[in-house]
Scaffold this motif. Structure first.
Motif, PDB file in Angstrom:
ATOM      1  N   ILE A 158     -59.509 -27.202 -13.994  1.00 38.47           N
ATOM      2  CA  ILE A 158     -58.768 -26.639 -12.998  1.00 38.47           C
ATOM      3  C   ILE A 158     -57.708 -27.405 -12.262  1.00 38.47           C
ATOM      4  CG2 ILE A 158     -59.092 -25.164 -10.836  1.00 38.47           C
ATOM      5  CD1 ILE A 158     -61.803 -24.284 -12.013  1.00 38.47           C
ATOM      6  N   THR A 159     -56.599 -27.045 -12.063  1.00 38.52           N
ATOM      7  CA  THR A 159     -55.765 -27.719 -11.142  1.00 38.52           C
ATOM      8  C   THR A 159     -56.050 -27.196  -9.619  1.00 38.52           C
ATOM      9  OG1 THR A 159     -54.222 -28.291 -12.849  1.00 38.52           O
ATOM     10  CG2 THR A 159     -53.166 -28.198 -10.615  1.00 38.52           C
ATOM     11  N   MET A 160     -56.113 -28.266  -8.709  1.00 34.88           N
ATOM     12  CA  MET A 160     -56.307 -27.710  -7.278  1.00 34.88           C
ATOM     13  C   MET A 160     -55.551 -28.499  -6.340  1.00 34.88           C
ATOM     14  SD  MET A 160     -60.206 -26.786  -6.990  1.00 34.88           S
ATOM     15  CE  MET A 160     -60.909 -28.465  -6.779  1.00 34.88           C
ATOM     16  N   ARG A 161     -55.004 -27.945  -5.369  1.00 33.59           N
ATOM     17  CA  ARG A 161     -54.412 -28.744  -4.032  1.00 33.59           C
ATOM     18  C   ARG A 161     -55.030 -27.990  -2.780  1.00 33.59           C
ATOM     19  NH1 ARG A 161     -48.164 -28.352  -4.147  1.00 33.59           N
ATOM     20  NH2 ARG A 161     -48.691 -29.255  -1.665  1.00 33.59           N
ATOM     21  N   TYR A 162     -54.928 -28.896  -1.911  1.00 37.67           N
ATOM     22  CA  TYR A 162     -55.176 -28.755  -0.444  1.00 37.67           C
ATOM     23  C   TYR A 162     -53.797 -29.167   0.274  1.00 37.67           C
ATOM     24  CZ  TYR A 162     -57.314 -28.607   4.049  1.00 37.67           C
ATOM     25  OH  TYR A 162     -57.576 -28.535   5.404  1.00 37.67           O
ATOM     26  N   THR A 163     -53.074 -28.299   0.708  1.00 34.29           N
ATOM     27  CA  THR A 163     -51.481 -28.672   1.127  1.00 34.29           C
ATOM     28  C   THR A 163     -51.823 -28.751   2.556  1.00 34.29           C
ATOM     29  OG1 THR A 163     -51.377 -26.126   2.025  1.00 34.29           O
ATOM     30  CG2 THR A 163     -50.928 -26.655  -0.385  1.00 34.29           C
ATOM     31  N   ASN A 164     -50.453 -29.320   2.743  1.00 32.69           N
ATOM     32  CA  ASN A 164     -50.147 -29.598   4.360  1.00 32.69           C
ATOM     33  C   ASN A 164     -50.439 -28.631   5.570  1.00 32.69           C
ATOM     34  OD1 ASN A 164     -49.349 -32.599   3.920  1.00 32.69           O
ATOM     35  ND2 ASN A 164     -47.645 -31.906   3.209  1.00 32.69           N
ATOM     36  N   ASP A 165     -50.381 -27.526   4.926  1.00 31.95           N
ATOM     37  CA  ASP A 165     -50.377 -26.304   6.128  1.00 31.95           C
ATOM     38  C   ASP A 165     -51.750 -25.683   5.681  1.00 31.95           C
ATOM     39  OD1 ASP A 165     -49.838 -25.230   3.527  1.00 31.95           O
ATOM     40  OD2 ASP A 165     -48.621 -23.496   4.499  1.00 31.95           O
ATOM     41  N   ARG A 166     -52.709 -26.430   5.188  1.00 34.52           N
ATOM     42  CA  ARG A 166     -54.182 -26.045   5.184  1.00 34.52           C
ATOM     43  C   ARG A 166     -54.443 -25.034   4.302  1.00 34.52           C
ATOM     44  NH1 ARG A 166     -53.708 -30.711   6.259  1.00 34.52           N
ATOM     45  NH2 ARG A 166     -54.562 -31.618   8.353  1.00 34.52           N
ATOM     46  N   ARG A 167     -53.864 -24.950   3.157  1.00 31.54           N
ATOM     47  CA  ARG A 167     -54.275 -24.027   2.227  1.00 31.54           C
ATOM     48  C   ARG A 167     -54.817 -24.433   0.934  1.00 31.54           C
ATOM     49  NH1 ARG A 167     -50.918 -18.987   3.218  1.00 31.54           N
ATOM     50  NH2 ARG A 167     -49.233 -19.963   4.885  1.00 31.54           N
ATOM     51  N   ILE A 168     -55.589 -23.811   0.064  1.00 27.15           N
ATOM     52  CA  ILE A 168     -56.196 -24.290  -1.247  1.00 27.15           C
ATOM     53  C   ILE A 168     -55.412 -23.206  -2.263  1.00 27.15           C
ATOM     54  CG2 ILE A 168     -58.137 -24.516  -2.540  1.00 27.15           C
ATOM     55  CD1 ILE A 168     -59.866 -24.760   0.029  1.00 27.15           C
ATOM     56  N   LEU A 169     -54.964 -24.161  -3.331  1.00 30.82           N
ATOM     57  CA  LEU A 169     -54.673 -23.634  -4.663  1.00 30.82           C
ATOM     58  C   LEU A 169     -55.501 -23.887  -5.709  1.00 30.82           C
ATOM     59  CD1 LEU A 169     -51.051 -23.281  -5.857  1.00 30.82           C
ATOM     60  CD2 LEU A 169     -52.570 -24.825  -7.222  1.00 30.82           C
ATOM     61  N   ILE A 170     -55.566 -22.804  -6.370  1.00 29.81           N
ATOM     62  CA  ILE A 170     -56.211 -22.975  -7.686  1.00 29.81           C
ATOM     63  C   ILE A 170     -55.399 -22.509  -8.915  1.00 29.81           C
ATOM     64  CG2 ILE A 170     -58.209 -21.866  -9.094  1.00 29.81           C
ATOM     65  CD1 ILE A 170     -59.542 -23.445  -6.762  1.00 29.81           C
ATOM     66  N   ARG A 171     -55.375 -23.084  -9.779  1.00 30.72           N
ATOM     67  CA  ARG A 171     -54.481 -22.893 -10.968  1.00 30.72           C
ATOM     68  C   ARG A 171     -55.561 -23.174 -12.443  1.00 30.72           C
ATOM     69  NH1 ARG A 171     -49.421 -26.049 -13.721  1.00 30.72           N
ATOM     70  NH2 ARG A 171     -51.042 -26.800 -14.773  1.00 30.72           N
ATOM     71  N   GLN A 172     -55.596 -22.110 -13.178  1.00 31.17           N
ATOM     72  CA  GLN A 172     -56.683 -22.320 -14.132  1.00 31.17           C
ATOM     73  C   GLN A 172     -56.315 -20.738 -15.115  1.00 31.17           C
ATOM     74  OE1 GLN A 172     -59.662 -20.422 -14.899  1.00 31.17           O
ATOM     75  NE2 GLN A 172     -60.744 -21.779 -16.251  1.00 31.17           N
ATOM     76  N   ASP A 173     -56.480 -21.082 -16.348  1.00 29.66           N
ATOM     77  CA  ASP A 173     -56.250 -20.231 -17.619  1.00 29.66           C
ATOM     78  C   ASP A 173     -54.907 -20.084 -17.827  1.00 29.66           C
ATOM     79  OD1 ASP A 173     -57.003 -18.217 -18.966  1.00 29.66           O
ATOM     80  OD2 ASP A 173     -58.108 -16.746 -17.485  1.00 29.66           O
TER      81      ASP A 173
END
Length: 439
Positions: A292-307
């Motif tokens: 799973i690719t993930m990020r915690y962004t500067n504006d405090r969001r979480i991204l999930i990329r998978q599949d």
């Protein structure tokens, strides 16, 4: 006349774009015009090609045509990693020259993008945060991270091992066993970057959005027809990535994949405190199929990329994306149980274009027709440098990195589409199953 029927579909689900302030697109093509150069596709490659052409030939007119809206196209739908290092875990140190070549190309692209971001004050959350390349299991670390560390050591590239407890403090989750941190990666909102690049093009570039090319005539230069008009030019650069094979070149060489991602709303102050992480971060999985690719962004969001899904028609349905989004929510809840009340703004699919041997479609394919396509999943840097060098090559400018680009080879032909789809699905399915522990 070559008819073009497979067109990008804008389903307006890309959260990277929808969270941004409203933007008025450039006007659609509404008449018949002539230009010195025609560039098809306003993703990273097309934007870079048009900008470089304008610099090389300041007295020439350049027409850039985009099927959809900048920020909603594939360039605005990736995970926002501007990757500088070879995206591999190969332990074959005999391939070091290829790795050095990739480093030169990727870092030239990053430098060019960073200069544009600074010169034109593009508000895209450009942030040199580096990235974590993480494994879930000790076996995954031995199989994939250790060889990558050996390659980086041989390249003389800096990296840092981050072990389980220290990694948990950095990421806010105990899910990962170990990570290899490298400092050179830039994190960005890709839709904002694409928008900004499109809106700061030189004056001798005319950009037309919402203008899908439906026909091409090569009988006298290149004439692209849209619903509202046409553009005629003696020289053409095709930079439509996965849609480029419809323009008469590169047929039966591209595999199209859909990658799905989801982005949360911003965390509240209370949720940030519970999360316990102050700094943004980006994480790529040791195994790109099961992980799973993930990020915690500067504006405090979480991204999930998978599949990863095979999508040869580039027509992944919204219903399928929504179903994957629900799976993303379960994955996020398992990794961040204290944030179960945090919902996604949206889930979306983005398309990548792969070749059988990992080579790009680059260079002159016919007199006065050039292609910059097939970025093999690393579109921000590979697309940017491909577009820049294509423009230089088309203008007979001898750039030293052209040799590096051409050394990457040309895409190999594929079997007929049904066999490609069967083979790609089987290969992805096997990789996912084999590396299921890394999910």
């Amino acid at each position: 006349m070559l008819n073009i029927s497979r067109l990008p579909r804008n389903d307006q689900t890309n959260a990277w774009n929808t969270i941004l302030p409203k933007r008025t697109p450039h006007a659609a093509l509404a008449q018949d015009i002539n230009a010195d150069w025609l560039v098809v596709g306003a993703g990273y490659a097309g934007l870079a090609a048009a900008r470089q052409l304008a610099r090389n030939r300041p007295n020439d007119s350049i027409a850039l045509v985009e099927a959809g809206v900048c920020g909603e196209n594939a360039s605005g739908r990736n995970s926002g990693f501007v990757i500088d290092l070879p995206h591999t875990t190969s332990s074959n140190l005999d391939q070091l020259e290829g790795s050095h070549r990739y480093l030169r190309l990727a870092r030239a692209a990053t430098a060019a993008l960073e200069k544009n971001v600074r010169d034109f004050d593009i508000q895209c959350d450009w942030s040199r945060d580096g990235k974590y390349h993480a494994a879930v299991t000790p076996a995954g670390s031995r199989a994939m991270l250790d060889p990558y560390a050996a390659e980086l050591t041989a390249l003389g590239e800096p990296f840092e091992w981050v072990e389980k407890d220290a990694l948990a403090a950095k990421l806010g989750t105990t899910h990962f066993h170990r990570a290899l941190y490298t400092p050179g990666c830039v994190l960005v909102n890709p839709a904002a970057l694409t928008r900004g690049l499109a809106d700061t093009l030189p004056e001798n570039v005319s950009i037309f959005e919402n203008s899908p090319v439906t026909g091409m005539d090569y009988s006298n230069g290149a004439r692209a027809t849209t619903q509202g008009g046409s553009i005629t030019a003696p020289r053409l650069i095709v930079a439509a990535n996965g849609f480029s094979d419809q323009f008469g070149y590169g047929k039966n060489t591209f595999v199209h994949l859909a990658l799905c991602a989801s982005l949360t709303r911003p965390l509240t102050k209370e949720e940030q405190t519970s999360f316990g992480v102050d700094q943004p971060w980006g994480l790529t999985p040791a195994n790109g199929f099961g992980g799973i690719t993930m990020r915690y962004t500067n504006d405090r969001r979480i991204l999930i990329r998978q599949d990863i899904k095979v999508a040869m028609g580039q027509d992944f349905s919204t219903l399928k994306t929504q179903a994957i989004g629900r799976n993303h929510k379960a994955l996020m809840d398992a990794r961040f149980p204290a944030l179960k009340g945090v919902m996604f703004e949206n889930s979306w699919a983005g398309y990548i274009c792969m070749s059988r041997n990992g080579a790009p479609m680059f260079g002159e394919v016919s007199p006065n027709i050039w292609m910059a396509a097939c970025q093999n999943g690393i579109g921000v840097t590979k697309g940017t440098i491909s577009g820049m060098l294509t423009a230089d090559k088309a203008c007979n400018i001898d750039h030293p990195l052209i040799d590096d680009m051409e050394a990457l080879g040309k895409p190999l032909q594929l079997p007929p589409r049904p066999l490609v789809e069967i083979g790609a699905r089987a290969n992805i399915g096997w990789e996912v199953w084999k590396n299921r522990a890394e999910a």
